[in-house]
Each structure stands twice: as structure tokens, then as C-alpha cells.
Design a protein around this motif. Structure first.
Motif, PDB file in Angstrom:
ATOM      1  N   ALA A 119       0.835  -1.192   0.000  1.00  0.00           N
ATOM      2  CA  ALA A 119       0.000   0.000   0.000  1.00  0.00           C
ATOM      3  C   ALA A 119       0.872   1.244   0.000  1.00  0.00           C
ATOM      4  O   ALA A 119       1.890   1.300   0.671  1.00  0.00           O
ATOM      5  CB  ALA A 119      -0.921   0.007   1.221  1.00  0.00           C
ATOM      6  N   ASP A 120       0.450   2.237  -0.776  1.00  0.00           N
ATOM      7  CA  ASP A 120       1.190   3.491  -0.881  1.00  0.00           C
ATOM      8  C   ASP A 120       0.201   4.638  -0.753  1.00  0.00           C
ATOM      9  O   ASP A 120      -0.684   4.802  -1.599  1.00  0.00           O
ATOM     10  CB  ASP A 120       1.913   3.560  -2.223  1.00  0.00           C
ATOM     11  N   ILE A 121       0.313   5.423   0.326  1.00  0.00           N
ATOM     12  CA  ILE A 121      -0.550   6.571   0.558  1.00  0.00           C
ATOM     13  C   ILE A 121       0.308   7.827   0.474  1.00  0.00           C
ATOM     14  O   ILE A 121       1.342   7.921   1.132  1.00  0.00           O
ATOM     15  CB  ILE A 121      -1.243   6.475   1.936  1.00  0.00           C
ATOM     16  N   ARG A 122      -0.142   8.791  -0.339  1.00  0.00           N
ATOM     17  CA  ARG A 122       0.699   9.948  -0.628  1.00  0.00           C
ATOM     18  C   ARG A 122      -0.134  11.230  -0.602  1.00  0.00           C
ATOM     19  O   ARG A 122      -1.231  11.262  -1.157  1.00  0.00           O
ATOM     20  CB  ARG A 122       1.328   9.752  -2.008  1.00  0.00           C
ATOM     21  N   ALA A 123       0.392  12.265   0.054  1.00  0.00           N
ATOM     22  CA  ALA A 123      -0.245  13.582   0.078  1.00  0.00           C
ATOM     23  C   ALA A 123       0.768  14.602  -0.433  1.00  0.00           C
ATOM     24  O   ALA A 123       1.841  14.755   0.156  1.00  0.00           O
ATOM     25  CB  ALA A 123      -0.698  13.931   1.492  1.00  0.00           C
ATOM     26  N   ASP A 124       0.425  15.281  -1.514  1.00  0.00           N
ATOM     27  CA  ASP A 124       1.355  16.190  -2.183  1.00  0.00           C
ATOM     28  C   ASP A 124       0.808  17.615  -2.123  1.00  0.00           C
ATOM     29  O   ASP A 124      -0.229  17.923  -2.722  1.00  0.00           O
ATOM     30  CB  ASP A 124       1.542  15.743  -3.634  1.00  0.00           C
ATOM     31  N   PHE A 125       1.523  18.489  -1.392  1.00  0.00           N
ATOM     32  CA  PHE A 125       1.087  19.869  -1.206  1.00  0.00           C
ATOM     33  C   PHE A 125       1.967  20.856  -1.979  1.00  0.00           C
ATOM     34  O   PHE A 125       2.025  22.022  -1.625  1.00  0.00           O
ATOM     35  CB  PHE A 125       1.128  20.229   0.287  1.00  0.00           C
ATOM     36  N   THR A 126       2.635  20.398  -3.024  1.00  0.00           N
ATOM     37  CA  THR A 126       3.530  21.290  -3.767  1.00  0.00           C
ATOM     38  C   THR A 126       2.761  22.325  -4.587  1.00  0.00           C
ATOM     39  O   THR A 126       3.325  23.342  -4.979  1.00  0.00           O
ATOM     40  CB  THR A 126       4.458  20.486  -4.699  1.00  0.00           C
ATOM     41  N   ASN A 127       1.492  22.073  -4.853  1.00  0.00           N
ATOM     42  CA  ASN A 127       0.652  23.027  -5.590  1.00  0.00           C
ATOM     43  C   ASN A 127      -0.642  23.196  -4.803  1.00  0.00           C
ATOM     44  O   ASN A 127      -1.467  22.286  -4.755  1.00  0.00           O
ATOM     45  CB  ASN A 127       0.369  22.499  -7.004  1.00  0.00           C
ATOM     46  N   THR A 128      -0.827  24.350  -4.175  1.00  0.00           N
ATOM     47  CA  THR A 128      -2.006  24.541  -3.324  1.00  0.00           C
ATOM     48  C   THR A 128      -3.294  24.668  -4.134  1.00  0.00           C
ATOM     49  O   THR A 128      -4.384  24.579  -3.573  1.00  0.00           O
ATOM     50  CB  THR A 128      -1.838  25.785  -2.433  1.00  0.00           C
ATOM     51  N   ASP A 129      -3.169  24.898  -5.439  1.00  0.00           N
ATOM     52  CA  ASP A 129      -4.368  24.910  -6.282  1.00  0.00           C
ATOM     53  C   ASP A 129      -4.835  23.501  -6.612  1.00  0.00           C
ATOM     54  O   ASP A 129      -5.976  23.302  -7.031  1.00  0.00           O
ATOM     55  CB  ASP A 129      -4.099  25.662  -7.593  1.00  0.00           C
ATOM     56  N   GLU A 130      -3.944  22.528  -6.437  1.00  0.00           N
ATOM     57  CA  GLU A 130      -4.287  21.138  -6.736  1.00  0.00           C
ATOM     58  C   GLU A 130      -3.505  20.215  -5.808  1.00  0.00           C
ATOM     59  O   GLU A 130      -2.499  19.626  -6.199  1.00  0.00           O
ATOM     60  CB  GLU A 130      -3.988  20.810  -8.200  1.00  0.00           C
ATOM     61  N   VAL A 131      -3.963  20.103  -4.577  1.00  0.00           N
ATOM     62  CA  VAL A 131      -3.364  19.154  -3.645  1.00  0.00           C
ATOM     63  C   VAL A 131      -3.726  17.749  -4.112  1.00  0.00           C
ATOM     64  O   VAL A 131      -4.873  17.473  -4.468  1.00  0.00           O
ATOM     65  CB  VAL A 131      -3.874  19.399  -2.212  1.00  0.00           C
ATOM     66  N   LYS A 132      -2.740  16.878  -4.106  1.00  0.00           N
ATOM     67  CA  LYS A 132      -2.950  15.510  -4.590  1.00  0.00           C
ATOM     68  C   LYS A 132      -2.962  14.536  -3.414  1.00  0.00           C
ATOM     69  O   LYS A 132      -2.000  14.469  -2.647  1.00  0.00           O
ATOM     70  CB  LYS A 132      -1.840  15.117  -5.571  1.00  0.00           C
TER      71      LYS A 132
END
Length: 198
Positions: free
Chosen positions: A22-35
Motif C-alpha cells: 500500500a502506498d498513501i501519498r499527500a502532495d502539497f507542492t501546488n495549493t491549487d491542486e493538492v494531490k
């Protein structure tokens, strides 16, 4: 991720539980499009068993049967940071995230995110059953893990490992540890403070 973790728990209670990652990822490098991405890959045997039981191991996501017989369940969410923070405060949010995950904007503009690991694994079998499974399938558990990764412009602090030149924090939980009745080496939560991107 709430629905994803339930799917992970379903995989964990099957006899061939060792055969998943399992791989859970939160990407905040672009605040217009958090992944917010959650991907689980099941071994061919566990997927076939789930299918034969009439269970949908990816009810809330996108399931893909791979050429080698393995099965991948992906839940991919894209929202602005503003929308995400509003949704987090709503217990009836529709983004499949909430149970076990807290996201806050701090006074200094940084983002705090915390994964409550006890909450995320609350649907796993009770400790005595996990101990039996670990004893039965110990060798098969080797090499499989659940990985949590948080990405930002800069990681300010974390109780995990800082990687990618200080722009990401990671916590890798081997299944050999997850299936321990009382995994002493497992923190109660994975906590990260980060500087978000623009």
C-alpha cells in the motif's frame, strides 16, 4: 483514504494477506491542486480469492487487473488546499478522507498533517489473530509494506524520515511490524509539518 483503508483491512483479513503493498501519498507542492493518492496492489492469489467471494476490493476507487495477475486499486483525489481544509472539517465530506487523518493550516502558513495509525488500522484483525497470521505467513510478509509519504516545498519537522532533499517525509511500515500484536516500534501517528508550494 477512509475507504481505501477499509479495503486494505479487507485484504489483511484474508489468508493470503501478505501479498499486498500500500502506498498513501499527500502532495502539497501546488495549493491549487493538492494531490491525495492511495494505491494498493494485491497479489494475484488474494485478488482471485476476493473475486471468487464476490467482493469488490476497490469499491470506491479505480481497479485495474494487471498483466501479471496482480490487482491495483487506486484512489486519486485532487482539490485546492482551501477546499480540502473545508472538507476535512466536515465529518460527512465526500473525499474519502477523514478517519485517522488530520490536516490543519497553522498560523505561520505551514500545513500540519497527521495520520493516526491506530485509527487507520482499527479494522485489522485483533492482536491474537494477527499473531497467528504472522506465525503462519511470516516469510510471506517479508518485503511487503504500507508506505506513507507527504510532499511539500519544504519539510519543517516530522517523526518519519525526511527524503528528496528535504521536500518529502516518509514512513514505511513493513507488514512484519504491522501484524505484530503490539508493534512497539510503530509510532501512534505519522506527523509532518511542511511549507506548502504556491
Amino acid at each position: 483514504m477512509r475507504h481505501f483503508v477499509k479495503g486494505l483491512a479487507f485484504a489483511a483479513i484474508l489468508p493470503l494477506a501478505a501479498c499486498f503493498d500500500a502506498d498513501i501519498r499527500a502532495d502539497f507542492t501546488n495549493t491549487d491542486e493538492v494531490k491525495l493518492d492511495a494505491v494498493m496492489t494485491m497479489g494475484a492469489e488474494i485478488y482471485q480469492m476476493a473475486s471468487s467471494m464476490g467482493e469488490d476490493p476497490c469499491e470506491e476507487g479505480i481497479g485495474t487487473e494487471n498483466a501479471d495477475g496482480t490487482y491495483t486499486c487506486s484512489m486519486l483525489e485532487r482539490r485546492s488546499l482551501e477546499d480540502l481544509l473545508m472538507a476535512i472539517d466536515d465529518p460527512d465530506n465526500d473525499i474519502g478522507i477523514g478517519d485517522g487523518v488530520t490536516i490543519e493550516e497553522l498560523d505561520n502558513g505551514n500545513i500540519s498533517i497527521s495520520f493516526d495509525l491506530s485509527e487507520m488500522t482499527s479494522d485489522l484483525p485483533p492482536p491474537e489473530e494477527r499473531e497467528q497470521m504472522a506465525a503462519m505467513f511470516g516469510d510471506s510478509l517479508e518485503g511487503h509494506a504500507m508506505s506513507l509519504t507527504v510532499i511539500g516545498k519544504e519539510i519543517v519537522s516530522t517523526n518519519g524520515t525526511i527524503i528528496r532533499d528535504g521536500t518529502a517525509a516518509e514512513l514505511v511500515i513493513p507488514l512484519t511490524i504491522m501484524f505484530m500484536p503490539e508493534p512497539e516500534s510503530l509510532p501512534s501517528s505519522f506527523d509532518v509539518e511542511l511549507v506548502p508550494g504556491s
